[in-house]
Scaffold this active site. Structure first.
Site, PDB file in Angstrom:
ATOM      1  CE  LYS A   1     -26.015  25.436   5.756  1.00  0.00           C
ATOM      2  NZ  LYS A   1     -26.585  26.797   5.598  1.00  0.00           N
TER       3      LYS A   1
ATOM      4  CE  LYS B   1     -27.171  24.460   9.684  1.00  0.00           C
ATOM      5  NZ  LYS B   1     -27.673  25.794   9.297  1.00  0.00           N
TER       6      LYS B   1
END
Length: 326
Positions: A199, A251
């Site tokens: 992320k 992400k």
């Protein structure tokens, strides 16, 4: 001089819609899509999110209705995010059985839990008055190990509420191991873990901050990954796999297709990707100005994420895409 006639003609397989469909290497299917949903405490009707056209903060009733639509559309699941009325430094509402996210989880699990996978965001940022993903120490930095204690408490609360898959999005070191141990110790060995392994500290989260009424001042670069680093994404995924992650995620998605590919190459478990709020908002803005074909851009963007190696995609367009497919 007449040029030689080509002996190889790849265009043969592009000649008609039927042929292109037959030889397509990557396909979209509703079951490979997860719809993120926001539920806000205290609302009497759904509240549109200005920076995310078509997306709302739900009431409990509208959330249940949307979950039913998602199940009827054949989506793989829904990912729930809670927006509380009150916040404090430790994010007390996150593990409160009467907190908005846990109430919403129970409601959706009862309504549609047999038809799709009910998933919950396991992070403190929506619940803290400072907007960070963990507990702060005396200097104002995020305390990794104290935060793991809160994540363990959240995990048990979410599992008790009916979440089948916990989305660990905080990027704390050791979070998968801590949550797995807590779940197993509390008798929730069947509850699965989705690790947001890679992320990144991205500029594309902007609209999401509005969606969850983020209280963040500053940034999260001390725990989310540097966008400059590719190998680090694979390293983080490998650590989460060692700790017992059932699914790993990258992400954002569209700016990190290389990382998705890397993680897919090494992972023995499913790899997911999140088409985040800023990615969706850019498509909406360009389409609203007439600069791109909205449907084609949506389909192309999600197909590209799948082609890079994502087995499933979290997308705010999931319901629409499912409708187009069906």
């Amino acid at each position: 001089m007449i040029p030689p006639v080509p002996s190889r003609r790849p265009r043969r397989l592009r000649a008609t819609p039927a042929m292109r469909r037959l030889v397509a290497e990557t396909r979209l299917h509703p079951a490979d899509l997860v719809l993120p949903l926001f539920v806000r405490e205290g609302l009497s009707e759904p509240q549109p999110i200005a920076s995310m056209p078509g997306v709302v903060q739900h009431t409990l009733d509208s959330l249940r209705e949307t979950a039913v639509l998602a199940a009827e559309a054949g989506l793989g699941g829904v990912m729930l995010f809670g927006v509380p009325q009150r916040r404090d430094a430790r994010g007390s509402g996150a593990d409160d059985p009467e907190g908005i996210l846990n109430l919403a989880t129970a409601a959706v699990a009862a309504e549609a839990g047999d038809s799709l996978v009910v998933q919950t965001d396991l992070c403190l940022d929506e619940f803290t008055d400072h907007g960070h993903c963990g507990v702060l120490d005396a200097s104002g930095a995020v305390d990794n190990d104290r935060t793991l204690e809160r994540y363990a408490e959240m995990a048990i609360a979410q599992a008790e509420a009916g979440s089948a898959l916990l989305g660990l999005s905080g990027m704390m070191d050791g979070q998968v191991a801590a949550v797995r141990a807590a779940l197993d110790g509390a008798g929730f060995s069947s509850t699965a873990i989705l690790a947001y392994s890679a992320k990144y500290a991205s500029a594309f989260y902007g609209p999401f901050r509005e969606a969850v009424d983020s209280q963040l001042v500053g940034d999260r670069r001390s725990y989310q990954q540097d966008p400059a680093n590719r190998r680090e994404g694979a390293h983080e995924a490998a650590l989460d796999l060692d700790e017992g992650a059932d699914i790993v995620m990258v992400k954002p998605a569209m700016s990190y297709l290389d990382v998705i590919s890397d993680v897919a190459e090494l992972s023995p478990v499913p790899v997911w990707a999140y088409q985040v709020s800023g990615e969706a908002a850019m498509i909406e803005a360009a389409a609203a100005n007439g600069w791109i074909d909205r449907r084609r851009a949506i389909e192309e963007s999600v197909t590209g994420i799948r082609r890079a190696g994502a087995d499933a995609v979290l997308s705010y367009f999931a319901l629409e895409i499912a409708g187009w497919i069906r």
